[in-house]
Design a protein around this motif. Structure first.
Motif, PDB file in Angstrom:
ATOM      1  N   THR A 195       0.636  -1.154  -0.132  1.00 40.72           N
ATOM      2  CA  THR A 195       0.040  -0.071  -0.016  1.00 40.72           C
ATOM      3  C   THR A 195       0.989   1.155   0.060  1.00 40.72           C
ATOM      4  N   ARG A 196       2.094   1.184   0.030  1.00 43.30           N
ATOM      5  CA  ARG A 196       2.996   2.309   0.235  1.00 43.30           C
ATOM      6  C   ARG A 196       3.477   2.520  -1.223  1.00 43.30           C
ATOM      7  N   HIS A 197       3.592   4.035  -1.505  1.00 41.15           N
ATOM      8  CA  HIS A 197       4.242   4.408  -2.911  1.00 41.15           C
ATOM      9  C   HIS A 197       5.479   3.833  -3.119  1.00 41.15           C
ATOM     10  N   ALA A 198       6.482   4.003  -2.196  1.00 40.97           N
ATOM     11  CA  ALA A 198       7.993   3.795  -2.168  1.00 40.97           C
ATOM     12  C   ALA A 198       8.016   2.151  -2.346  1.00 40.97           C
ATOM     13  N   ASP A 199       7.262   1.391  -1.717  1.00 44.08           N
ATOM     14  CA  ASP A 199       7.483  -0.231  -2.040  1.00 44.08           C
ATOM     15  C   ASP A 199       6.738  -0.400  -3.288  1.00 44.08           C
ATOM     16  N   ILE A 200       5.695   0.134  -3.740  1.00 37.73           N
ATOM     17  CA  ILE A 200       5.313  -0.369  -5.116  1.00 37.73           C
ATOM     18  C   ILE A 200       6.468   0.110  -6.235  1.00 37.73           C
ATOM     19  N   CYS A 201       6.877   1.261  -6.109  1.00 42.27           N
ATOM     20  CA  CYS A 201       7.885   1.883  -7.037  1.00 42.27           C
ATOM     21  C   CYS A 201       8.929   0.675  -6.968  1.00 42.27           C
ATOM     22  N   SER A 202       9.638   0.276  -5.790  1.00 41.98           N
ATOM     23  CA  SER A 202      10.625  -0.616  -5.710  1.00 41.98           C
ATOM     24  C   SER A 202      10.441  -2.087  -6.362  1.00 41.98           C
ATOM     25  N   ILE A 203       9.129  -2.546  -6.202  1.00 42.92           N
ATOM     26  CA  ILE A 203       8.669  -3.682  -6.815  1.00 42.92           C
ATOM     27  C   ILE A 203       8.724  -3.723  -8.432  1.00 42.92           C
ATOM     28  N   SER A 204       8.059  -2.403  -8.755  1.00 36.15           N
ATOM     29  CA  SER A 204       7.855  -2.200 -10.395  1.00 36.15           C
ATOM     30  C   SER A 204       9.187  -2.233 -11.126  1.00 36.15           C
ATOM     31  N   ARG A 205      10.304  -1.719 -10.344  1.00 37.25           N
ATOM     32  CA  ARG A 205      11.627  -1.416 -10.929  1.00 37.25           C
ATOM     33  C   ARG A 205      12.400  -2.840 -10.990  1.00 37.25           C
ATOM     34  N   GLN A 206      11.952  -3.923 -10.493  1.00 36.21           N
ATOM     35  CA  GLN A 206      12.615  -5.252 -10.410  1.00 36.21           C
ATOM     36  C   GLN A 206      11.739  -6.152 -11.155  1.00 36.21           C
ATOM     37  N   PRO A 207      11.531  -6.154 -12.595  1.00 39.52           N
ATOM     38  CA  PRO A 207      10.622  -7.235 -13.140  1.00 39.52           C
ATOM     39  C   PRO A 207      11.330  -8.599 -13.143  1.00 39.52           C
ATOM     40  N   ASP A 208      12.594  -8.721 -12.743  1.00 35.07           N
ATOM     41  CA  ASP A 208      13.191 -10.222 -12.675  1.00 35.07           C
ATOM     42  C   ASP A 208      12.864 -10.900 -11.741  1.00 35.07           C
ATOM     43  N   LYS A 209      12.519 -10.049 -10.342  1.00 35.24           N
ATOM     44  CA  LYS A 209      12.299 -10.786  -9.187  1.00 35.24           C
ATOM     45  C   LYS A 209      10.738 -10.904  -9.067  1.00 35.24           C
ATOM     46  N   PHE A 210       9.990  -9.754  -9.686  1.00 36.61           N
ATOM     47  CA  PHE A 210       8.526  -9.729  -9.325  1.00 36.61           C
ATOM     48  C   PHE A 210       7.697  -9.695 -10.910  1.00 36.61           C
ATOM     49  N   LEU A 211       7.090 -10.973 -10.969  1.00 36.89           N
ATOM     50  CA  LEU A 211       6.804 -11.229 -12.401  1.00 36.89           C
ATOM     51  C   LEU A 211       5.467 -10.651 -12.717  1.00 36.89           C
ATOM     52  N   SER A 212       5.144 -10.366 -13.935  1.00 40.89           N
ATOM     53  CA  SER A 212       3.773 -10.106 -14.683  1.00 40.89           C
ATOM     54  C   SER A 212       3.315 -11.378 -15.390  1.00 40.89           C
ATOM     55  N   ALA A 213       3.964 -12.355 -15.909  1.00 39.21           N
ATOM     56  CA  ALA A 213       3.710 -13.326 -16.675  1.00 39.21           C
ATOM     57  C   ALA A 213       2.608 -14.259 -15.869  1.00 39.21           C
ATOM     58  N   PRO A 214       2.660 -14.467 -14.713  1.00 38.07           N
ATOM     59  CA  PRO A 214       1.872 -15.247 -14.171  1.00 38.07           C
ATOM     60  C   PRO A 214       0.370 -14.687 -14.069  1.00 38.07           C
ATOM     61  N   GLY A 215       0.275 -13.423 -14.270  1.00 39.94           N
ATOM     62  CA  GLY A 215      -1.153 -12.672 -14.143  1.00 39.94           C
ATOM     63  C   GLY A 215      -1.034 -11.502 -13.638  1.00 39.94           C
ATOM     64  N   ILE A 216      -1.906 -10.535 -13.884  1.00 36.24           N
ATOM     65  CA  ILE A 216      -2.003  -9.160 -13.257  1.00 36.24           C
ATOM     66  C   ILE A 216      -3.202  -8.901 -12.334  1.00 36.24           C
ATOM     67  N   THR A 217      -4.019 -10.087 -12.310  1.00 38.62           N
ATOM     68  CA  THR A 217      -5.065 -10.044 -11.245  1.00 38.62           C
ATOM     69  C   THR A 217      -5.101 -11.477 -10.403  1.00 38.62           C
ATOM     70  N   PRO A 218      -5.593 -11.554  -9.033  1.00 36.32           N
ATOM     71  CA  PRO A 218      -5.384 -12.576  -8.438  1.00 36.32           C
ATOM     72  C   PRO A 218      -6.079 -13.903  -9.058  1.00 36.32           C
ATOM     73  N   LEU A 219      -5.584 -15.080  -9.093  1.00 36.51           N
ATOM     74  CA  LEU A 219      -6.326 -16.205  -9.693  1.00 36.51           C
ATOM     75  C   LEU A 219      -7.251 -16.914  -8.768  1.00 36.51           C
TER      76      LEU A 219
END
Ligand code: HEM
Length: 413
Positions: free
Chosen positions: A48-72
């Motif tokens: 929920t914090r701005h800084a954490d979301i930016c940090s996650i979004s900057r690291q696409p190798d650790k935080f993947l989009s391929a498994p989906g963008i909404t909860p399964l």
């Protein structure tokens, strides 16, 4: 802090109350990275914090989009990905290096310079819509969500994607069924067969356009997508169709919800609207504030590629993280008085368009099209007031208003 994850995601709760700002404020303060269990979906970490979301979004190798963008759904057998919408692989759920190659197919068309090609269509759409409101007498009552916010991005995107005008109502219906399946008025059902049928209908609509632009390319976005190549090879039919879908759907629902939220905010803050009327040079800042305020993309999911740590919290490989942009855009660590709507806010470091690897490809497009409406309204609205309670869409992924009843007086040109 004693609540489960349901109010963060339940479409019916959003329909009644809009986004859960009180809960987010609490989470930002006390548990900015917190794990939730919900009955039918996979468990998730709410970020929920701005800084954490930016940090996650900057690291696409650790935080993947391929498994989906909404909860399964917990029971993944519920989804048959071999048919319909599930079979489409789109830029928004790809990871590097593939993601960058696919993004490059369309990204040159979305630069501010290239978008000058649609300037005339954008301004004409805004003028026409406000002319229609003004009608013969210059005054009346209308639902600004359905009459203005829905129609403007629909017209511009349909033009860019080569959809004939008579088929605009059809793509609107399909888009509603995709993004608001739970809404009684807009949706078309949540069963796997509903989504398969939806995929087929999109196919029927877009395939003839793709075929036409392959034979007779013009400079429009439809031609760019129809003739797109990856590694020197033409894109396959599902890839091309998926691109159409993501551009249309990501572009339409978001922009309309931002605009509806923005018009409501301007009506409810008449002193801000007055400033805008007096000083149209504020329009670009106003559009940023409207986008922050509305935050139509409520969240995006990432999946931990391995064991990771976010803001001191260990997250195991394979876990889902939901980055709540609506929360980040009210983060008191980034915004002065975040719950104040202020069209002069500058700087405005909102992340309504995301951040990093997947930063919204249509951000300039969305800014340009919103600016056209805001500018036309600022120039011509002499009076407007709400004449009923605005109603929220029953959706928690792309969020916003579906009805905004207004009484108005508008200059006729
Ligand atoms: C106010 C309007 C809009 C908002 C708030 C918005 C928001 C977003 C967000 C948050 C993302 C990031 C997804 C992620 O990080 O996983 C995104 C991606 C994207 N948006 Fe938008 N969007 C808007 C308008 C548009 C428009 C008008 C278009 C196209 C005409 C568009 C096309 C895209 C595409 C293609 C992506 C995927 C980019 C990628 O994966 O690299 N968006 N958008």
């Amino acid at each position: 802090m004693d609540f489960d994850g349901i109010p963060l995601l339940d479409p019916q709760i959003y329909a009644q109350q809009g986004p859960p700002h009180d809960l987010w404020t609490d989470l930002r303060e006390k548990a900015p990275v917190r794990r939730f269990e919900v009955p039918i979906l996979e468990p998730f970490w709410a970020i929920t914090r701005h800084a954490d979301i930016c940090s996650i979004s900057r690291q696409p190798d650790k935080f993947l989009s391929a498994p989906g963008i909404t909860p399964l759904p917990k029971d993944q057998g519920l989804i048959d990905r071999s048919q319909g919408i599930g079979a489409m692989r789109v830029v928004i759920n790809m990871d590097p290096p593939e993601h960058r190659k696919v993004r490059k197919v369309a990204s040159p068309w979305f630069t501010p310079r290239a978008l000058q090609s649609i300037d005339a269509a954008v301004d004409a759409s805004a003028r026409q819509l406000v002319d229609d409101l003004a009608g013969k007498t210059g005054e009346g009552e209308a639902d600004f969500a359905t009459e203005v916010a829905v129609r403007h991005p629909l017209r511009i995107l349909a033009t860019a994607l080569g959809v004939p005008r008579e088929q605009e109502p059809k793509i609107l219906e399909l888009s509603n069924r995709l993004f608001a399946p739970d809404d009684d008025e807009l949706g078309g059902g949540t069963q796997p067969e509903d989504f398969q049928k939806l995929g087929m209908e999109f196919l029927e609509l877009f395939l003839p356009i793709i075929e036409d632009r392959r034979k007779h390319p013009t400079g429009d976005l439809a031609s760019v997508l129809a003739n797109g190549q990856i590694d020197g090879q033409p894109m396959g039919p599902m890839e091309t169709l998926g691109y159409y879908l993501i551009v249309f759907n990501a572009g339409h629902d978001t922009t309309k919800n931002s605009l509806a939220g923005g018009m409501r905010a301007l009506i409810e803050h008449p002193e801000q609207f007055e400033r805008l009327r007096r000083d149209p040079s504020l329009i670009p800042l106003a559009v940023e504030e409207i986008t922050r305020w509305s935050s139509p993309v409520n969240y995006m999911k990432r999946t931990a590629a391995r064991d990771v740590v976010v803001n001191g919290q260990k997250i195991p490989e394979g876990d889902a993280l939901l980055m709540f942009y609506g929360s980040a855009n009210r983060d008191e660590a980034v915004f002065d008085d975040p719950f104040r709507f202020d069209i002069t806010r500058n700087p405005n470091r909102h992340i309504a368009f995301g951040y990093g690897e997947h930063f919204c490809m249509g951000a300039h497009f969305a800014r340009r099209s919103q600016a056209a409406i805001v500018s036309e309204l600022a120039r011509r609205v002499e009076h407007w007031e709400l004449i009923g309670e605005p109603e929220w869409i029953a959706a928690s992924f792309v969020v916003g208003l579906k009805h905004l009843p207004v009484r108005y007086k508008i200059a006729r040109s």
